[in-house]
Design a protein around this motif. Structure first.
Motif, PDB file in Angstrom:
ATOM      1  N   ASP A  33      35.493  37.716  47.215  1.00  2.00           N
ATOM      2  CA  ASP A  33      36.652  36.971  47.756  1.00  2.00           C
ATOM      3  C   ASP A  33      37.903  36.749  46.648  1.00  2.00           C
ATOM      4  O   ASP A  33      37.397  37.185  45.228  1.00  2.00           O
ATOM      5  CB  ASP A  33      36.082  35.527  47.967  1.00  2.00           C
ATOM      6  CG  ASP A  33      37.244  34.785  48.710  1.00  2.00           C
ATOM      7  OD1 ASP A  33      38.228  35.472  49.210  1.00  2.00           O
ATOM      8  OD2 ASP A  33      36.967  33.517  49.123  1.00  2.00           O
ATOM      9  N   GLY A  34      39.049  36.905  47.044  1.00  2.00           N
ATOM     10  CA  GLY A  34      40.183  36.697  45.976  1.00  2.00           C
ATOM     11  C   GLY A  34      40.396  38.008  45.327  1.00  2.00           C
ATOM     12  O   GLY A  34      41.043  37.791  44.259  1.00  2.00           O
ATOM     13  N   VAL A  35      40.336  39.039  45.923  1.00  2.00           N
ATOM     14  CA  VAL A  35      40.600  40.142  45.436  1.00  2.00           C
ATOM     15  C   VAL A  35      42.008  40.456  44.840  1.00  2.00           C
ATOM     16  O   VAL A  35      42.451  41.238  43.967  1.00  2.00           O
ATOM     17  CB  VAL A  35      39.995  41.676  46.048  1.00  2.00           C
ATOM     18  CG1 VAL A  35      38.596  41.442  46.032  1.00  2.00           C
ATOM     19  CG2 VAL A  35      40.546  41.706  47.218  1.00  2.00           C
ATOM     20  N   ASP A  36      42.941  39.656  45.726  1.00  2.00           N
ATOM     21  CA  ASP A  36      44.358  39.785  45.507  1.00  2.00           C
ATOM     22  C   ASP A  36      44.780  39.314  43.928  1.00  2.00           C
ATOM     23  O   ASP A  36      45.417  39.798  43.241  1.00  2.00           O
ATOM     24  CB  ASP A  36      44.968  39.103  46.466  1.00  2.00           C
ATOM     25  CG  ASP A  36      44.695  37.802  46.639  1.00  2.00           C
ATOM     26  OD1 ASP A  36      45.405  36.634  46.546  1.00  2.00           O
ATOM     27  OD2 ASP A  36      43.375  37.765  46.954  1.00  2.00           O
ATOM     28  N   LEU A  37      43.831  38.399  43.603  1.00  2.00           N
ATOM     29  CA  LEU A  37      44.296  37.818  42.169  1.00  2.00           C
ATOM     30  C   LEU A  37      43.779  38.785  41.042  1.00  2.00           C
ATOM     31  O   LEU A  37      44.391  38.950  40.213  1.00  2.00           O
ATOM     32  CB  LEU A  37      43.307  36.449  41.980  1.00  2.00           C
ATOM     33  CG  LEU A  37      43.734  35.174  42.895  1.00  2.00           C
ATOM     34  CD1 LEU A  37      42.712  34.279  42.883  1.00  2.00           C
ATOM     35  CD2 LEU A  37      45.242  34.921  42.906  1.00  2.00           C
ATOM     36  N   LEU A  38      42.769  39.380  41.391  1.00  2.00           N
ATOM     37  CA  LEU A  38      42.390  40.439  40.525  1.00  2.00           C
ATOM     38  C   LEU A  38      43.430  41.654  40.587  1.00  2.00           C
ATOM     39  O   LEU A  38      43.824  42.170  39.521  1.00  2.00           O
ATOM     40  CB  LEU A  38      40.985  41.118  40.835  1.00  2.00           C
ATOM     41  CG  LEU A  38      40.294  42.227  40.026  1.00  2.00           C
ATOM     42  CD1 LEU A  38      40.071  41.842  38.621  1.00  2.00           C
ATOM     43  CD2 LEU A  38      39.133  42.505  40.486  1.00  2.00           C
ATOM     44  N   ALA A  39      43.706  42.029  41.634  1.00  2.00           N
ATOM     45  CA  ALA A  39      44.938  43.140  41.803  1.00  2.00           C
ATOM     46  C   ALA A  39      46.229  42.833  41.091  1.00  2.00           C
ATOM     47  O   ALA A  39      46.655  43.825  40.791  1.00  2.00           O
ATOM     48  CB  ALA A  39      44.948  43.525  43.120  1.00  2.00           C
ATOM     49  N   LYS A  40      46.538  41.498  41.356  1.00  2.00           N
ATOM     50  CA  LYS A  40      47.738  41.315  40.518  1.00  2.00           C
ATOM     51  C   LYS A  40      47.791  41.458  38.901  1.00  2.00           C
ATOM     52  O   LYS A  40      48.732  41.705  38.536  1.00  2.00           O
ATOM     53  CB  LYS A  40      48.085  39.749  40.766  1.00  2.00           C
ATOM     54  CG  LYS A  40      48.796  39.703  42.434  1.00  2.00           C
ATOM     55  CD  LYS A  40      49.094  38.342  42.600  1.00  2.00           C
ATOM     56  CE  LYS A  40      49.465  38.091  44.176  1.00  2.00           C
ATOM     57  NZ  LYS A  40      49.901  36.699  44.419  1.00  2.00           N
ATOM     58  N   LYS A  63      26.779  47.647  50.445  1.00  2.00           N
ATOM     59  CA  LYS A  63      28.124  47.463  51.409  1.00  2.00           C
ATOM     60  C   LYS A  63      28.956  46.606  50.624  1.00  2.00           C
ATOM     61  O   LYS A  63      28.474  45.368  50.125  1.00  2.00           O
ATOM     62  CB  LYS A  63      27.547  47.190  52.707  1.00  2.00           C
ATOM     63  CG  LYS A  63      26.938  47.992  53.449  1.00  2.00           C
ATOM     64  CD  LYS A  63      26.433  47.582  54.891  1.00  2.00           C
ATOM     65  CE  LYS A  63      25.706  48.593  55.374  1.00  2.00           C
ATOM     66  NZ  LYS A  63      25.027  48.165  56.763  1.00  2.00           N
ATOM     67  N   VAL A  64      30.146  46.798  50.225  1.00  2.00           N
ATOM     68  CA  VAL A  64      31.081  45.918  49.612  1.00  2.00           C
ATOM     69  C   VAL A  64      32.236  45.400  50.625  1.00  2.00           C
ATOM     70  O   VAL A  64      32.851  46.109  51.155  1.00  2.00           O
ATOM     71  CB  VAL A  64      31.684  46.533  48.291  1.00  2.00           C
ATOM     72  CG1 VAL A  64      32.608  45.528  47.665  1.00  2.00           C
ATOM     73  CG2 VAL A  64      30.794  46.940  47.352  1.00  2.00           C
ATOM     74  N   ILE A  65      32.409  44.139  50.625  1.00  2.00           N
ATOM     75  CA  ILE A  65      33.609  43.666  51.629  1.00  2.00           C
ATOM     76  C   ILE A  65      34.631  42.926  50.461  1.00  2.00           C
ATOM     77  O   ILE A  65      33.850  42.086  49.652  1.00  2.00           O
ATOM     78  CB  ILE A  65      33.126  42.508  52.509  1.00  2.00           C
ATOM     79  CG1 ILE A  65      32.135  43.258  53.614  1.00  2.00           C
ATOM     80  CG2 ILE A  65      34.271  41.915  53.165  1.00  2.00           C
ATOM     81  CD1 ILE A  65      31.298  42.407  54.335  1.00  2.00           C
ATOM     82  N   LEU A  66      35.758  43.310  50.628  1.00  2.00           N
ATOM     83  CA  LEU A  66      36.661  42.566  49.608  1.00  2.00           C
ATOM     84  C   LEU A  66      37.618  41.788  50.650  1.00  2.00           C
ATOM     85  O   LEU A  66      38.171  42.149  51.529  1.00  2.00           O
ATOM     86  CB  LEU A  66      37.600  43.866  49.124  1.00  2.00           C
ATOM     87  CG  LEU A  66      36.949  44.943  48.171  1.00  2.00           C
ATOM     88  CD1 LEU A  66      37.887  46.222  48.008  1.00  2.00           C
ATOM     89  CD2 LEU A  66      36.169  44.445  47.176  1.00  2.00           C
ATOM     90  N   VAL A  67      37.768  40.582  50.150  1.00  2.00           N
ATOM     91  CA  VAL A  67      38.565  39.671  50.570  1.00  2.00           C
ATOM     92  C   VAL A  67      39.662  39.310  50.138  1.00  2.00           C
ATOM     93  O   VAL A  67      39.814  39.076  48.941  1.00  2.00           O
ATOM     94  CB  VAL A  67      37.703  38.326  51.092  1.00  2.00           C
ATOM     95  CG1 VAL A  67      38.304  37.383  51.815  1.00  2.00           C
ATOM     96  CG2 VAL A  67      36.501  38.595  51.659  1.00  2.00           C
ATOM     97  N   SER A  68      40.857  39.213  50.656  1.00  2.00           N
ATOM     98  CA  SER A  68      42.114  38.808  50.285  1.00  2.00           C
ATOM     99  C   SER A  68      42.901  37.889  51.105  1.00  2.00           C
ATOM    100  O   SER A  68      42.731  37.926  52.201  1.00  2.00           O
ATOM    101  CB  SER A  68      43.069  40.144  49.913  1.00  2.00           C
ATOM    102  OG  SER A  68      44.214  39.961  49.744  1.00  2.00           O
ATOM    103  N   SER A  69      43.491  37.211  50.336  1.00  2.00           N
ATOM    104  CA  SER A  69      44.325  36.166  51.152  1.00  2.00           C
ATOM    105  C   SER A  69      45.839  36.449  51.512  1.00  2.00           C
ATOM    106  O   SER A  69      46.364  36.008  52.001  1.00  2.00           O
ATOM    107  CB  SER A  69      44.418  34.658  50.312  1.00  2.00           C
ATOM    108  OG  SER A  69      45.159  34.826  49.073  1.00  2.00           O
ATOM    109  N   GLU A  70      46.152  37.587  51.160  1.00  2.00           N
ATOM    110  CA  GLU A  70      47.388  38.293  51.389  1.00  2.00           C
ATOM    111  C   GLU A  70      47.403  39.781  51.400  1.00  2.00           C
ATOM    112  O   GLU A  70      46.375  40.293  50.939  1.00  2.00           O
ATOM    113  CB  GLU A  70      48.459  37.895  50.415  1.00  2.00           C
ATOM    114  CG  GLU A  70      48.135  38.640  48.808  1.00  2.00           C
ATOM    115  CD  GLU A  70      49.144  38.204  47.696  1.00  2.00           C
ATOM    116  OE1 GLU A  70      49.803  38.969  47.213  1.00  2.00           O
ATOM    117  OE2 GLU A  70      49.168  36.956  47.743  1.00  2.00           O
ATOM    118  N   GLY A  71      48.241  40.309  52.284  1.00  2.00           N
ATOM    119  CA  GLY A  71      48.379  41.698  52.511  1.00  2.00           C
ATOM    120  C   GLY A  71      48.581  42.815  51.343  1.00  2.00           C
ATOM    121  O   GLY A  71      48.717  44.030  51.457  1.00  2.00           O
ATOM    122  N   SER A  72      48.889  42.417  50.461  1.00  2.00           N
ATOM    123  CA  SER A  72      49.565  43.198  49.138  1.00  2.00           C
ATOM    124  C   SER A  72      48.389  44.194  48.719  1.00  2.00           C
ATOM    125  O   SER A  72      48.562  45.142  48.132  1.00  2.00           O
ATOM    126  CB  SER A  72      50.010  42.372  48.006  1.00  2.00           C
ATOM    127  OG  SER A  72      49.231  41.517  47.460  1.00  2.00           O
TER     128      SER A  72
END
Length: 95
Positions: A33-40, A63-72
């Motif tokens: 969860d929260g991969v958008d924070l890692l990506a930023k 199997k890996v599920i990546l969850v992001s709270s934004e579309g970036s």
């Protein structure tokens, strides 16, 4: 975050996934969860995680599920994926 530390974590996750599959007979699922924070903050680490997730998925280890709270994050994942993997990316918006 050093290159060595995230490689170590990803390798250990892969090892544990293999043990789980051997013991239980099915592929485990990892939700990040929260991969958008890692990506930023750590784009290169994020891309390494995506690359490792693809490898583990292709080898049917995890199997890996990546969850992001934004579309970036979606464009980053799509750029690092072949056309066959792009079809598996799903965006679910808030209800």
């Amino acid at each position: 975050m050093s290159q060595q530390s995230h490689n170590y974590v990803l390798d250990k996750i892969g090892e544990q996934a293999k043990k789980f599959k051997s013991k239980h007979g099915h592929t485990p699922v990892l939700v990040i969860d929260g991969v958008d924070l890692l990506a930023k903050d750590y784009k290169q680490v994020f891309l390494k995680v995506v690359d490792r997730a693809k490898f583990l998925s292709n080898s049917r280890t995890l199997k890996v599920i990546l969850v992001s709270s934004e579309g970036s994050v979606m464009p980053l994942i799509q750029k690092s994926s072949s056309r066959s993997r792009m079809a598996k990316i799903v965006e679910v918006v808030d209800i």
